[in-house]
Design a protein around this motif. Structure first.
Motif, mmCIF file in Angstrom:
data_model
loop_
_atom_site.group_PDB
_atom_site.id
_atom_site.type_symbol
_atom_site.label_atom_id
_atom_site.label_comp_id
_atom_site.label_asym_id
_atom_site.label_seq_id
_atom_site.Cartn_x
_atom_site.Cartn_y
_atom_site.Cartn_z
ATOM 1 N N THR A 1 0.869 -1.170 0.000
ATOM 2 C CA THR A 1 0.000 0.000 0.000
ATOM 3 C C THR A 1 0.912 1.227 0.000
ATOM 4 O OG1 THR A 1 -0.103 0.008 2.422
ATOM 5 C CG2 THR A 1 -1.858 -1.162 1.245
ATOM 6 N N ASP A 2 0.360 2.387 -0.258
ATOM 7 C CA ASP A 2 1.151 3.606 -0.346
ATOM 8 C C ASP A 2 1.458 4.136 1.060
ATOM 9 O OD1 ASP A 2 2.243 6.078 -0.745
ATOM 10 O OD2 ASP A 2 0.749 6.750 -2.200
ATOM 11 N N PRO A 3 2.719 4.065 1.518
ATOM 12 C CA PRO A 3 3.023 4.510 2.885
ATOM 13 C C PRO A 3 2.859 6.003 3.100
ATOM 14 C CG PRO A 3 5.054 4.030 1.693
ATOM 15 C CD PRO A 3 3.921 3.591 0.814
ATOM 16 N N GLU A 4 2.803 6.775 2.005
ATOM 17 C CA GLU A 4 2.652 8.223 2.150
ATOM 18 C C GLU A 4 1.243 8.617 2.587
ATOM 19 O OE1 GLU A 4 5.021 10.531 1.883
ATOM 20 O OE2 GLU A 4 6.455 8.891 1.654
ATOM 21 N N LYS A 5 0.244 7.808 2.181
ATOM 22 C CA LYS A 5 -1.122 8.202 2.522
ATOM 23 C C LYS A 5 -1.864 7.181 3.377
ATOM 24 C CE LYS A 5 -3.287 6.486 -1.757
ATOM 25 N NZ LYS A 5 -4.152 6.832 -2.911
ATOM 26 N N HIS A 6 -1.341 5.979 3.493
ATOM 27 C CA HIS A 6 -2.013 4.959 4.288
ATOM 28 C C HIS A 6 -1.391 4.855 5.675
ATOM 29 C CE1 HIS A 6 -3.159 3.064 0.171
ATOM 30 N NE2 HIS A 6 -4.105 3.895 0.606
ATOM 31 N N ALA A 7 -2.172 4.386 6.611
ATOM 32 C CA ALA A 7 -1.718 4.317 8.002
ATOM 33 C C ALA A 7 -2.377 3.138 8.689
ATOM 34 C CB ALA A 7 -2.071 5.622 8.728
ATOM 35 N N MET A 8 -1.876 2.806 9.867
ATOM 36 C CA MET A 8 -2.406 1.667 10.606
ATOM 37 C C MET A 8 -3.880 1.858 10.935
ATOM 38 S SD MET A 8 -0.794 -0.155 13.976
ATOM 39 C CE MET A 8 -1.016 1.268 15.027
ATOM 40 N N SER A 9 -4.298 3.096 11.090
ATOM 41 C CA SER A 9 -5.684 3.360 11.490
ATOM 42 C C SER A 9 -6.580 3.729 10.309
ATOM 43 C CB SER A 9 -5.718 4.484 12.532
ATOM 44 O OG SER A 9 -5.166 5.673 11.986
ATOM 45 N N ARG A 10 -6.136 3.414 9.095
ATOM 46 C CA ARG A 10 -6.882 3.795 7.903
ATOM 47 C C ARG A 10 -7.104 2.589 7.008
ATOM 48 N NH1 ARG A 10 -5.835 6.129 2.556
ATOM 49 N NH2 ARG A 10 -7.209 7.911 2.145
ATOM 50 N N ILE A 11 -8.331 2.376 6.558
ATOM 51 C CA ILE A 11 -8.598 1.379 5.528
ATOM 52 C C ILE A 11 -8.037 1.943 4.231
ATOM 53 C CG2 ILE A 11 -10.367 0.085 4.279
ATOM 54 C CD1 ILE A 11 -12.247 0.748 6.690
ATOM 55 N N PRO A 12 -7.112 1.236 3.577
ATOM 56 C CA PRO A 12 -6.524 1.810 2.361
ATOM 57 C C PRO A 12 -7.522 1.830 1.211
ATOM 58 C CG PRO A 12 -5.742 -0.418 2.694
ATOM 59 C CD PRO A 12 -6.537 -0.073 3.910
ATOM 60 N N ASP A 13 -7.302 2.738 0.294
ATOM 61 C CA ASP A 13 -8.175 2.788 -0.886
ATOM 62 C C ASP A 13 -7.624 1.962 -2.047
ATOM 63 O OD1 ASP A 13 -6.082 4.385 -1.653
ATOM 64 O OD2 ASP A 13 -7.268 6.212 -1.876
ATOM 65 N N SER A 14 -6.376 1.507 -1.929
ATOM 66 C CA SER A 14 -5.817 0.668 -2.984
ATOM 67 C C SER A 14 -4.633 -0.129 -2.450
ATOM 68 C CB SER A 14 -5.368 1.515 -4.181
ATOM 69 O OG SER A 14 -4.279 2.340 -3.828
ATOM 70 N N VAL A 15 -4.347 -1.231 -3.126
ATOM 71 C CA VAL A 15 -3.172 -2.035 -2.842
ATOM 72 C C VAL A 15 -2.660 -2.562 -4.184
ATOM 73 C CG1 VAL A 15 -4.517 -4.158 -2.459
ATOM 74 C CG2 VAL A 15 -2.213 -3.960 -1.487
ATOM 75 N N SER A 16 -1.368 -2.661 -4.328
ATOM 76 C CA SER A 16 -0.788 -3.203 -5.560
ATOM 77 C C SER A 16 0.044 -4.437 -5.220
ATOM 78 C CB SER A 16 0.073 -2.162 -6.272
ATOM 79 O OG SER A 16 1.169 -1.782 -5.465
ATOM 80 N N PHE A 17 0.105 -5.366 -6.163
ATOM 81 C CA PHE A 17 0.866 -6.593 -5.935
ATOM 82 C C PHE A 17 1.252 -7.204 -7.282
ATOM 83 C CE2 PHE A 17 -3.605 -7.566 -6.110
ATOM 84 C CZ PHE A 17 -3.719 -8.784 -6.759
ATOM 85 N N SER A 18 2.299 -7.992 -7.266
ATOM 86 C CA SER A 18 2.737 -8.690 -8.469
ATOM 87 C C SER A 18 2.209 -10.125 -8.436
ATOM 88 C CB SER A 18 4.262 -8.707 -8.554
ATOM 89 O OG SER A 18 4.806 -9.450 -7.469
ATOM 90 N N LEU A 19 2.164 -10.744 -9.613
ATOM 91 C CA LEU A 19 1.747 -12.145 -9.698
ATOM 92 C C LEU A 19 2.565 -12.830 -10.784
ATOM 93 C CD1 LEU A 19 -0.192 -14.326 -8.645
ATOM 94 C CD2 LEU A 19 -1.782 -13.663 -10.468
#
Length: 427
Positions: A286-304
């Motif tokens: 997740t984006d560490p600049e805008k996401h936090a432990m107390s926040r549901i993230p709005d996006s996540v990226s991953f490789s496959l």
């Protein structure tokens, strides 16, 4: 007149010292915080090729560069051969990688040439050793870049892929060092593969089979193909971790986890049916600049990364991936973006070459052993281009793509012996 052969013990000691020196010197040229880093199409990669050039010239070998800015080496009398056997591998590495992945294959070819040069021998067929750039996918996303450029199979999305560090395109990095990017973009091969009798590649084993069986080296039967997505993004909805009830959440992290668990369960089913498959998601963020432990993230990226020796299995997994995504999108009210798909077809090694390597094993006193390759290699690209291809694996502890690669020089020389014996008698 052939030179008088030196005693075996003296030759082995010379080979051992030379191999150790080459590996150590290249490691010193490309250190990282941990392990080594030789980025594809970088100055460090160029410096590595120049070092190998200097070693080869000091041993009386012919050295030249092809249109892909890869280095080639041969006995002087074989430099202009109309047809030849290629012994090749790559010199780039992953970030914080091990020193032997790729490099071992180039050093093996050089030692075969140096042995022959010192002893005044010729090979059954002319041999060109190819030290390639840009095999690893870690820097730009696409894999086998150098060999695809040589065979005219580097796709437009691949040449437009961006470097993980500076964000510049692969095309720009290639142009920086003098590659003919217009020819590459047009799909024009940079070498005439019809002149190649066979392609052989020595490589460290990237799994534990040879360690478990206590075998120093083996021939390879085939190479897994793969379907890769460098960055899949799952979009959801941000929210406060304590204020949004489960029923109202659109959590992309849980959606991603749901997808990976479903794929893992299907992986088990496929293996239980006797088919071949491996799955890896090596990057999750997740984006560490805008996401936090107390926040549901709005996006996540991953490789496959999905690999199999069967094209049908890869096709089935692609269809399954898209089917599961649709269901999860509906159930969890999220949206997936797969991004660019990269695919390499599985490659079977040439049966005649494999049989020849088995005979070479017998000749040097090793019990023949043949195994599949789980990792991908440039040999797969040459095989797809119609060049008969085969590989030799060398025992190696702790896998690859990490600083703990632990190939013993004696095992490496056992693999070189197989290669050298094969080249001496290749039909």
């Amino acid at each position: 007149m052939n030179a008088q052969p030196a005693p075996f013990a003296d030759v082995r000691a010379q080979d051992h010292a030379l191999a150790a020196r080459l590996f150590d010197d290249v490691a010193r040229l490309s250190p990282d915080v941990e392990g080594v880093s030789r980025p594809a199409f970088s100055e460090i990669e160029t410096r590595t090729l120049k070092y190998l050039e200097d070693v080869a010239k000091a041993e009386g070998l012919a050295v030249w560069y092809d249109a892909g800015c890869n280095a080639l080496f041969s006995l002087p009398e074989d430099r202009d051969a109309e047809r030849f056997v290629v012994v090749g591998s790559h010199v780039d590495s992953v970030p914080f990688g091990g020193n032997f992945d790729g490099l071992a294959g180039v050093v093996a070819g050089l030692i075969c040439l140096i042995r022959a040069r010192r002893e005044g021998r010729r090979f059954a067929k002319p041999v060109h050793v190819l030290a390639m750039r840009g095999e690893e996918s870690a820097w730009f996303g696409p894999c086998y870049i150098g060999s695809k450029a040589l065979t005219g199979t580097l796709a437009k999305p691949e040449i437009e892929a961006r470097h993980k560090g500076d964000g510049r395109t692969l095309e720009a990095h290639m142009a920086d060092i003098g590659l003919p990017v217009e020819d590459i973009r047009a799909g024009k091969p940079l070498m005439d593969v019809n002149r190649i009798e066979a392609y052989l590649e020595l490589h460290i084993e990237q799994g534990p089979l040879l360690i478990g069986k206590n075998i120093p080296a083996a021939a390879v039967s085939g190479i897994r193909g793969n379907i890769r997505y460098r960055s899949i993004t799952c979009h959801g909805e941000a929210g406060h971790s304590g204020a949004v009830p489960k029923a109202y959440r659109r959590d992309p992290v849980l959606a991603m986890a749901d997808l990976l668990v479903r794929l893992d369960e299907s992986w088990t089913t496929i293996l239980n049916k006797g088919d071949d498959l491996v799955l890896t998601s090596g990057i999750v963020a997740t984006d560490p600049e805008k996401h936090a432990m107390s926040r549901i993230p709005d996006s996540v990226s991953f490789s496959l990364d999905m690999r199999s020796q069967k094209p049908e299995t890869l096709d089935d997994m692609r269809a399954l991936l898209k089917s599961e995504i649709k269901e999860i999108e509906r159930d969890r009210r999220v949206r997936f973006e797969l991004g660019e798909e990269l695919r390499v077809e599985p490659a079977l090694c040439d049966k005649g070459l494999v049989a020849g390597l088995e005979e070479a094993m017998r000749q040097v006193g090793q019990e023949p052993f043949v195994m599949p390759s789980g990792g991908g290699h440039d040999a797969a690209v040459f095989a797809a281009a119609g060049v008969p291809s085969a590989m030799v694996f060398v025992r190696n502890r702790n896998g690859s793509h990490n600083p703990q690669e632990a190939m013993e020089i004696d095992d490496f020389l056992a693999g070189v012996d197989i290669l050298s014996a094969f080249l001496a008698r290749a039909e």
